[in-house]
Enzyme design. Structure first.
Site, short mmCIF file in Angstrom:
data_model
loop_
_atom_site.label_atom_id
_atom_site.label_comp_id
_atom_site.label_asym_id
_atom_site.label_seq_id
_atom_site.Cartn_x
_atom_site.Cartn_y
_atom_site.Cartn_z
N LEU A 33 0.82 -1.21 0.00
CA LEU A 33 0.00 0.00 0.00
C LEU A 33 0.86 1.27 0.00
O LEU A 33 1.93 1.32 0.61
CB LEU A 33 -0.93 -0.02 1.21
CG LEU A 33 -1.85 -1.26 1.27
CD1 LEU A 33 -2.66 -1.26 2.57
CD2 LEU A 33 -2.78 -1.33 0.06
N HIS A 37 -3.37 4.24 -2.63
CA HIS A 37 -4.37 3.46 -1.89
C HIS A 37 -4.94 4.29 -0.74
O HIS A 37 -6.13 4.24 -0.45
CB HIS A 37 -3.74 2.18 -1.32
CG HIS A 37 -3.15 1.27 -2.36
ND1 HIS A 37 -1.80 1.09 -2.50
CD2 HIS A 37 -3.74 0.48 -3.30
CE1 HIS A 37 -1.57 0.21 -3.47
NE2 HIS A 37 -2.73 -0.17 -3.98
N GLN A 61 -5.67 -12.69 -12.42
CA GLN A 61 -5.44 -11.54 -13.31
C GLN A 61 -3.99 -11.43 -13.78
O GLN A 61 -3.63 -10.46 -14.44
CB GLN A 61 -5.90 -10.24 -12.64
CG GLN A 61 -5.06 -9.78 -11.46
CD GLN A 61 -5.70 -8.60 -10.76
OE1 GLN A 61 -6.74 -8.72 -10.12
NE2 GLN A 61 -5.09 -7.43 -10.88
N GLN A 153 -9.44 -0.25 -16.30
CA GLN A 153 -10.04 -1.10 -15.27
C GLN A 153 -11.29 -0.44 -14.69
O GLN A 153 -12.33 -1.08 -14.50
CB GLN A 153 -9.00 -1.35 -14.17
CG GLN A 153 -9.55 -1.98 -12.92
CD GLN A 153 -8.46 -2.28 -11.91
OE1 GLN A 153 -7.71 -3.23 -12.08
NE2 GLN A 153 -8.35 -1.50 -10.85
N SER A 186 2.61 0.11 -6.85
CA SER A 186 3.34 -0.91 -6.09
C SER A 186 4.47 -1.49 -6.93
O SER A 186 5.42 -2.06 -6.41
CB SER A 186 2.39 -2.04 -5.69
OG SER A 186 1.25 -1.51 -5.06
P1 AMP Z 1 -3.66 -2.22 -6.85
O1 AMP Z 1 -3.28 -2.55 -5.44
O2 AMP Z 1 -2.54 -1.74 -7.69
O3 AMP Z 1 -4.48 -3.32 -7.49
O4 AMP Z 1 -4.64 -0.96 -6.76
C1 AMP Z 1 -5.77 -0.97 -5.93
C2 AMP Z 1 -6.56 0.28 -6.19
O5 AMP Z 1 -5.77 1.42 -5.92
C3 AMP Z 1 -7.01 0.41 -7.66
O6 AMP Z 1 -8.32 0.95 -7.69
C4 AMP Z 1 -6.01 1.38 -8.23
O7 AMP Z 1 -6.49 2.11 -9.33
C5 AMP Z 1 -5.77 2.28 -7.03
N1 AMP Z 1 -4.49 2.97 -7.19
C6 AMP Z 1 -3.27 2.40 -7.40
N2 AMP Z 1 -2.32 3.35 -7.56
C7 AMP Z 1 -2.96 4.54 -7.46
C8 AMP Z 1 -2.54 5.90 -7.54
N3 AMP Z 1 -1.27 6.23 -7.79
N4 AMP Z 1 -3.47 6.87 -7.39
C9 AMP Z 1 -4.77 6.55 -7.16
N5 AMP Z 1 -5.23 5.29 -7.07
C10 AMP Z 1 -4.35 4.30 -7.21
#
Ligand code: AMP
Length: 283
Positions: A33, A37, A61, A153, A186
């Protein structure tokens, strides 16, 4: 904050919360995170009685040869992060509990999941929509929070929710960036020192292109794409998978005159690390 690792236990808790008329906000994540997040969680804590963060590195995925095994899993750190930032539940199921050996059911949003990232990661969005639908059924959210960072997405999930009548609001949250403009992700930990130094150029190029379009220096999509690709390919070790100007609602790629509002979508490899980004072009 309670950590729940069992699917049925999470569903029981969620149904009980619903019965007592509590509103639930869900933030689906794969962990590791960061502030991106956090922006989703913060918004959820402001808008709901209860916030559930899910952490699940979803095997469905990831394609063969992708980074499923090496994806970062700093669970203790993530747990502290959620607790410190006022999550009420951290839901972290096992793969076995989410996908029994006999598992057979998948959800696919046609067309929207086949271009852009879908073309380079076949099956990826089928895995995403399947796990998100499961998380909705398990956590019973009123509101769920997704980042614009993953723009395709977000569009696909909105479509699924609309088509399948899920009783949930999709709240989209702006992309959070590092101070130099690189979208937080991440996967940024995979970048070596030089790649990280160059990675911010992606955002700068997207911003410059958006500006040229907004100020009408460029009006043709093909010309904007050419400008973008030439600029992107000057970044060392960059290979572009796609760079497109598209309609922000249908995601249809624009080929001739650019109609605003529009969105620039990008994906590419910097060395071995796959990066995506996008930017809004306002009217
Ligand atoms: P992930 O853990 O990468 O699957 O992301 C989980 C959620 O966090 C998804 O809805 C992503 O679009 C969002 N997210 C990831 N990186 C960012 C970011 N830099 N800014 C805003 N939301 C993010």
């Amino acid at each position: 904050m309670k950590v729940v690792k069992n699917v049925l236990e999470m569903q029981k808790i969620a149904l009980k919360l619903k019965l007592s008329c509590k509103t639930i906000g869900l933030i689906p994540t794969m962990g590791a995170l960061h502030e991106g997040h956090l922006s989703l969680l913060t918004r959820s804590t402001l808008e709901n009685d209860v916030s559930i963060v899910s952490i699940f590195v979803n095997p469905a995925q990831f394609g063969p040869g992708e980074d499923y095994l090496k994806y970062p899993r700093p669970f203790k750190k993530d747990q502290n992060f959620c607790k410190k930032n006022n999550a009420d539940y951290l839901f972290a199921p096992s793969v076995k509990d989410m996908y029994a050996e006999s598992y057979l059911t998948y959800i696919k949003v046609e067309k929207l999941s086949e271009f852009y990232c879908g073309k380079f990661r076949p099956g990826h969005f089928r895995g995403v929509t399947t796990v998100v639908a499961k998380l909705f059924n398990i956590s019973q959210p009123n509101n769920t929070y997704f980042g614009e960072k993953d723009f395709q997405q977000l569009a696909i999930i909105k479509k699924m929710v609309n088509d399948l009548n899920f009783p949930v609001n999709i709240i989209s949250c702006p992309t959070i960036r590092e101070t130099d403009g690189l979208a937080k992700s991440s996967r940024n930990v995979y970048l070596n020192h030089n790649e990280r130094k160059d990675a911010n150029k992606i955002h700068l190029i997207l911003k410059k292109t958006a500006n040229k379009i907004q100020t009408k220096q460029i009006t043709f999509a093909a010309k904007a794409v050419k400008f973008m690709k030439i600029s992107l390919l000057k970044i060392p070790k960059m290979s572009v998978q796609y760079a497109e100007i598209c309609d922000p609602f249908t995601l249809c790629s624009m080929k001739k005159n650019i109609k605003l509002p529009a969105r620039i979508l990008f994906a590419g490899l910097l060395g071995k690390t796959r990066l995506i980004d996008n930017i809004e072009i306002r009217k």
